[in-house]
Design an enzyme around this catalytic site. Structure first.
Site, PDB file in Angstrom:
ATOM      1  N   CYS A   2     -11.703 -13.994 -10.723  1.00  0.00           N
ATOM      2  CA  CYS A   2     -12.428 -15.077 -10.987  1.00  0.00           C
ATOM      3  C   CYS A   2     -12.522 -15.383 -12.501  1.00  0.00           C
ATOM      4  O   CYS A   2     -12.184 -14.451 -13.405  1.00  0.00           O
ATOM      5  CB  CYS A   2     -14.018 -14.938 -10.384  1.00  0.00           C
ATOM      6  SG  CYS A   2     -14.120 -14.758  -8.760  1.00  0.00           S
ATOM      7  N   ARG A  27      -6.445 -14.764 -13.937  1.00  0.00           N
ATOM      8  CA  ARG A  27      -7.182 -13.819 -13.241  1.00  0.00           C
ATOM      9  C   ARG A  27      -6.858 -14.044 -11.781  1.00  0.00           C
ATOM     10  O   ARG A  27      -7.364 -13.056 -11.139  1.00  0.00           O
ATOM     11  CB  ARG A  27      -8.407 -14.097 -13.881  1.00  0.00           C
ATOM     12  CG  ARG A  27      -8.980 -13.828 -15.409  1.00  0.00           C
ATOM     13  CD  ARG A  27     -10.124 -14.107 -15.885  1.00  0.00           C
ATOM     14  NE  ARG A  27     -11.157 -13.379 -15.261  1.00  0.00           N
ATOM     15  CZ  ARG A  27     -11.405 -12.220 -15.685  1.00  0.00           C
ATOM     16  NH1 ARG A  27     -10.841 -11.516 -16.897  1.00  0.00           N
ATOM     17  NH2 ARG A  27     -12.545 -11.291 -15.055  1.00  0.00           N
ATOM     18  N   TRP A  75     -11.971 -16.464  -6.719  1.00  0.00           N
ATOM     19  CA  TRP A  75     -11.077 -15.816  -5.889  1.00  0.00           C
ATOM     20  C   TRP A  75     -12.164 -15.360  -4.723  1.00  0.00           C
ATOM     21  O   TRP A  75     -13.052 -14.456  -5.071  1.00  0.00           O
ATOM     22  CB  TRP A  75     -10.603 -14.388  -6.834  1.00  0.00           C
ATOM     23  CG  TRP A  75      -9.559 -13.695  -6.048  1.00  0.00           C
ATOM     24  CD1 TRP A  75      -8.226 -14.059  -6.059  1.00  0.00           C
ATOM     25  CD2 TRP A  75      -9.866 -12.612  -5.316  1.00  0.00           C
ATOM     26  NE1 TRP A  75      -7.671 -13.057  -5.261  1.00  0.00           N
ATOM     27  CE2 TRP A  75      -8.556 -12.082  -4.883  1.00  0.00           C
ATOM     28  CE3 TRP A  75     -10.903 -11.520  -5.057  1.00  0.00           C
ATOM     29  CZ2 TRP A  75      -8.071 -10.907  -4.066  1.00  0.00           C
ATOM     30  CZ3 TRP A  75     -10.646 -10.398  -4.294  1.00  0.00           C
ATOM     31  CH2 TRP A  75      -9.355 -10.105  -3.779  1.00  0.00           C
ATOM     32  N   ASN A 101     -19.119 -13.984 -10.996  1.00  0.00           N
ATOM     33  CA  ASN A 101     -18.081 -13.200 -10.623  1.00  0.00           C
ATOM     34  C   ASN A 101     -18.549 -12.121 -10.046  1.00  0.00           C
ATOM     35  O   ASN A 101     -19.733 -11.449 -10.218  1.00  0.00           O
ATOM     36  CB  ASN A 101     -17.135 -13.011 -12.021  1.00  0.00           C
ATOM     37  CG  ASN A 101     -16.540 -14.263 -12.447  1.00  0.00           C
ATOM     38  OD1 ASN A 101     -16.275 -15.154 -11.857  1.00  0.00           O
ATOM     39  ND2 ASN A 101     -15.915 -14.027 -13.571  1.00  0.00           N
ATOM     40  N   GLY A 102     -17.829 -11.175  -9.117  1.00  0.00           N
ATOM     41  CA  GLY A 102     -18.017 -10.000  -8.739  1.00  0.00           C
ATOM     42  C   GLY A 102     -18.822 -10.149  -7.387  1.00  0.00           C
ATOM     43  O   GLY A 102     -18.617 -11.213  -6.629  1.00  0.00           O
ATOM     44  N   GLU A 484       6.151   1.621  -8.349  1.00  0.00           N
ATOM     45  CA  GLU A 484       5.859   0.541  -9.437  1.00  0.00           C
ATOM     46  C   GLU A 484       6.811  -0.522  -9.185  1.00  0.00           C
ATOM     47  O   GLU A 484       6.472  -1.783  -9.023  1.00  0.00           O
ATOM     48  CB  GLU A 484       5.761   0.896 -10.994  1.00  0.00           C
ATOM     49  CG  GLU A 484       5.623  -0.119 -11.606  1.00  0.00           C
ATOM     50  CD  GLU A 484       4.221  -0.962 -11.619  1.00  0.00           C
ATOM     51  OE1 GLU A 484       4.085  -1.987 -12.306  1.00  0.00           O
ATOM     52  OE2 GLU A 484       3.121  -0.345 -11.060  1.00  0.00           O
ATOM     53  N   LYS A 488       6.079  -4.220  -8.017  1.00  0.00           N
ATOM     54  CA  LYS A 488       6.123  -5.480  -8.558  1.00  0.00           C
ATOM     55  C   LYS A 488       6.742  -6.730  -7.624  1.00  0.00           C
ATOM     56  O   LYS A 488       6.631  -7.857  -7.683  1.00  0.00           O
ATOM     57  CB  LYS A 488       7.052  -5.334  -9.655  1.00  0.00           C
ATOM     58  CG  LYS A 488       6.348  -4.538 -11.115  1.00  0.00           C
ATOM     59  CD  LYS A 488       5.566  -5.880 -11.650  1.00  0.00           C
ATOM     60  CE  LYS A 488       4.512  -5.240 -12.524  1.00  0.00           C
ATOM     61  NZ  LYS A 488       3.340  -4.436 -11.524  1.00  0.00           N
ATOM     62  N   GLU A 491       4.400  -7.931  -5.267  1.00  0.00           N
ATOM     63  CA  GLU A 491       3.179  -8.865  -5.922  1.00  0.00           C
ATOM     64  C   GLU A 491       3.935 -10.233  -6.056  1.00  0.00           C
ATOM     65  O   GLU A 491       2.889 -11.281  -5.761  1.00  0.00           O
ATOM     66  CB  GLU A 491       2.888  -8.285  -7.182  1.00  0.00           C
ATOM     67  CG  GLU A 491       1.963  -7.080  -7.201  1.00  0.00           C
ATOM     68  CD  GLU A 491       1.739  -6.600  -8.577  1.00  0.00           C
ATOM     69  OE1 GLU A 491       0.567  -6.306  -8.776  1.00  0.00           O
ATOM     70  OE2 GLU A 491       2.588  -6.453  -9.283  1.00  0.00           O
ATOM     71  N   HIS A 507      12.743  12.640   7.076  1.00  0.00           N
ATOM     72  CA  HIS A 507      11.391  12.881   7.960  1.00  0.00           C
ATOM     73  C   HIS A 507      10.911  11.700   8.709  1.00  0.00           C
ATOM     74  O   HIS A 507       9.528  11.504   8.804  1.00  0.00           O
ATOM     75  CB  HIS A 507      10.499  13.682   7.022  1.00  0.00           C
ATOM     76  CG  HIS A 507      10.893  15.049   6.476  1.00  0.00           C
ATOM     77  ND1 HIS A 507      11.014  16.046   7.495  1.00  0.00           N
ATOM     78  CD2 HIS A 507      11.243  15.409   5.291  1.00  0.00           C
ATOM     79  CE1 HIS A 507      11.513  17.132   6.636  1.00  0.00           C
ATOM     80  NE2 HIS A 507      11.576  16.767   5.462  1.00  0.00           N
ATOM     81  N   LYS A 592      -6.138 -10.582 -11.655  1.00  0.00           N
ATOM     82  CA  LYS A 592      -5.625  -9.773 -12.933  1.00  0.00           C
ATOM     83  C   LYS A 592      -6.775  -8.641 -13.165  1.00  0.00           C
ATOM     84  O   LYS A 592      -6.313  -7.601 -12.885  1.00  0.00           O
ATOM     85  CB  LYS A 592      -5.668 -10.743 -13.945  1.00  0.00           C
ATOM     86  CG  LYS A 592      -5.058  -9.767 -15.286  1.00  0.00           C
ATOM     87  CD  LYS A 592      -3.733  -9.427 -15.184  1.00  0.00           C
ATOM     88  CE  LYS A 592      -3.262  -8.645 -16.459  1.00  0.00           C
ATOM     89  NZ  LYS A 592      -1.724  -8.145 -16.236  1.00  0.00           N
TER      90      LYS A 592
END
Length: 597
Positions: A2, A27, A75, A101-102, A484, A488, A491, A507, A592
């Site tokens: 947000c 963000r 968001w 926000n939050g 990572e 990426k 995402e 396995h 973000k």
């Protein structure tokens, strides 16, 4: 996560708010809105979707005249991303407007309490309870905004940043935070509030990082600060040094691409100040060599890409300094009831310095008397303020949601710490230390050379734009890098991808291999080449196509692979996402700065 922008001053607020929200798009968000006071009343406009929808509705803010206002990019956490759930939220008469926000954790009992008092709710959000509580206390305390805000805050539980306006106070915007980021600043044009400095840099570089529970009263000529006792208080002024141009694309197609190409300088800025006279010097560490020698255990706690950097840190610190290291996901750390050993150190890693789960881990460690080192990129962030010591990565502003240069800087920080601890404990000295220092000095130039060979990966990526599944495998540090690389890809391209420790293939994971499956095999450690070649042959024999990501001149790996690249997996994900037409800088559903649990 947000974005909030607030303004009051001499200029029309609408265009300034929209411009600020555009700077905060990175963000992550799914709806937008703003409220502007025209001198007589509050006007509120909201829209689902991208900021461009709000800009069109308001004609760039021209249809909402006035010199004070607040804006928001949302968001979704409570309620679907529709106009009714977008911010600002308001009381029945639309005399109070709120953006937040939050998360308000106790919003359900607060909502029930206000419903019993006769308040009707029209949204599914947790934010609307703030507007109605403000209304109740504003009426109760005779139209005093500070009293209304203080008494509302005393009811709220959770992490949040709030900006609000009252119709009876046409030139004022109020801002307050608890854990979530929010800064305020003042210039000749007026007073500003924002979730991030990028929204303010055009107007001022002098900002106030307000603490949790401090209320900022923005007025055209000044900013006043109040504590929860409703008393005036002081907040120190800070100056932002980094160039505003760093938050612009600079001719690149995407911020993500620009930030990847900034990695040589980012790595140089992170490493160079800490290499002095043939030694590693980390002034901000706050630990003497004797303190380091007494350290019995290190915990590294982080989320997402920062966690992957922490996994690399475990391998590096244990391998060099011979100190036991635990790496934990911050979201799990508290809930496993961790056992803190005597003389231990907790390292928390976060690009934003505001990650909610990581902050919770930091606070738990401090409650248990454990020293905390923060590795962050944002000066003045909450983790930077609350950690005992902070090591900045100096990556500059990172706008793309998917991190690249900040992650690379975190990796460098881990190597620097590993070498420093090893040197202090007598595990690294002489020629071995000198060789590692030389490798670090050469690293920025090597990254630059690697990035210049991007065409190879662009051509390869075009072959896999329709892939359903892509797997990454590696061992040791290469396993951490594989995690990572896979993240990426997920995402920004939305292709299903998983990363596995290569030794675990047999396995169970090998059952997923079939004709044409792409497997990216990361192999950069000479001691493990033979093991990785064996794993590569296992998947190739089952029809997989093996892409090797390895060192230049590694002929044994080259022969075992179907295709070889020597460039960052970040570029691999980037070119696949571009070929698929994805919004690289603002991938769906992501934010973000993750300031909620």
């Amino acid at each position: 996560m947000c974005g909030i922008v607030g303004y009051t001053g001499k200029q029309q607020a609408g265009p300034i708010i929209l411009e600020g929200l555009a700077k905060l798009e990175y963000r992550g968000y799914d709806s937008t809105g703003m409220a502007v006071h025209d001198g007589t009343r509050l006007h509120i406009q909201k829209a689902a979707g991208r900021l461009g929808v709000l800009e069109n509705i308001t004609r760039g803010g021209a249809l909402m005249p006035g010199f004070a206002g607040i804006g928001h990019t949302r968001w979704a956490t409570h309620g679907v991303p529709e106009e009714v759930n977008a911010h600002p939220h308001f009381n029945k008469d639309k005399t109070i407007a709120v953006v937040q926000n939050g998360i308000i954790e106790n919003y359900i009992p607060l909502r029930r309490r206000m419903e019993k008092k006769g308040y009707a709710f029209i949204s599914e959000t947790d934010t609307e309870v703030i507007a109605h509580n403000l209304d109740w206390y504003y009426r109760k305390y005779g139209g005093d905004p500070v009293k209304a805000i203080v008494h509302t805050l005393l009811r709220l539980e959770g992490s949040y940043a709030i900006a609000c306006m009252f119709a009876d106070h046409p030139e004022e915007v109020y801002a307050v935070r608890r854990d979530c980021p929010l800064i305020v600043g003042h210039s000749a044009e007026g007073s500003f509030a924002a979730s991030d400095a990028t929204a303010l840099l055009k107007y001022t570089r002098d900002v106030y990082y307000i603490g949790s529970g401090t209320i900022a009263a923005l007025r055209p000529e000044e900013i006043g600060f109040y504590n929860l006792d409703e008393e005036e208080t002081e907040v120190p002024l800070s100056h932002i040094d980094w160039d505003a141009a760093a938050a612009e694309k600079g001719g690149y197609d995407h911020f993500m691409l620009k930030e990847m190409y900034e990695q040589p300088q980012t790595v140089r800025d992170t490493i160079s100040p800490r290499l002095r006279d043939g030694r590693i010097v980390i002034d901000e560490l706050g630990l003497s060599d004797e303190d380091i020698r007494r350290t019995e255990k290190i915990y590294i706690v982080a989320c997402g890409s920062a966690y992957h950097a922490g996994m690399t840190g475990k391998y590096v610190i244990e391998g060099l300094a011979r100190i036991p290291v635990e790496t934990d996901l911050a979201s799990e750390f508290r809930y496993r009831n961790p056992i803190f050993v005597k003389n231990s150190l907790l390292i928390v890693v976060s690009q934003s310095g505001e990650t909610a789960d990581t902050l919770a881990a930091l606070r738990l460690a401090k409650e248990n008397g454990v020293r905390v080192l923060g590795i962050v990129n944002v000066v003045g962030s909450t983790i930077a303020r609350e950690a005992d010591n902070v090591m900045y990565t100096w990556a500059g502003p990172e706008i793309a949601v998917a991190t690249t240069k900040a992650y690379s800087a975190q990796l460098c920080a881990m190597y620097l710490l590993g070498m420093k601890f090893a040197e202090a404990r007598g595990e690294l000295a002489g020629e071995a230390l000198a060789a590692m220092l030389e490798d670090l000095r050469r690293l920025p130039d090597q990254i630059e050379l690697t990035l210049n060979n991007h065409e190879l990966i662009r051509r390869f990526a075009n072959r896999y734009i329709a892939a359903r599944d892509i797997f990454f495998i590696g061992r040791g540090i290469d396993y951490a890098i594989s995690l990572e690389g896979s993240l990426k890809l997920k995402e920004i391209s939305y292709i299903h991808s998983e990363a596995y420790a290569a030794g675990e293939l047999k396995h169970g994971t090998i059952s997923l291999m079939e004709e044409g499956t792409l497997v990216a095999a990361v192999s950069t450690q000479p001691a493990l080449y033979d093991k990785m070649i064996s794993n590569m042959e296992q998947v190739r024999s089952r029809g997989a196509f093996v892409l090797a990501v390895t060192n230049v001149g590694n002929e044994s790996i080259d022969r075992a692979a179907d295709y070889v690249i020597h460039i960052p997996l970040q570029l691999f994900a980037y070119y696949i996402a571009c070929s698929r037409g994805c919004d690289v800088d603002k991938p769906r559903n992501l934010a973000k700065s993750v300031t909620v649990e």
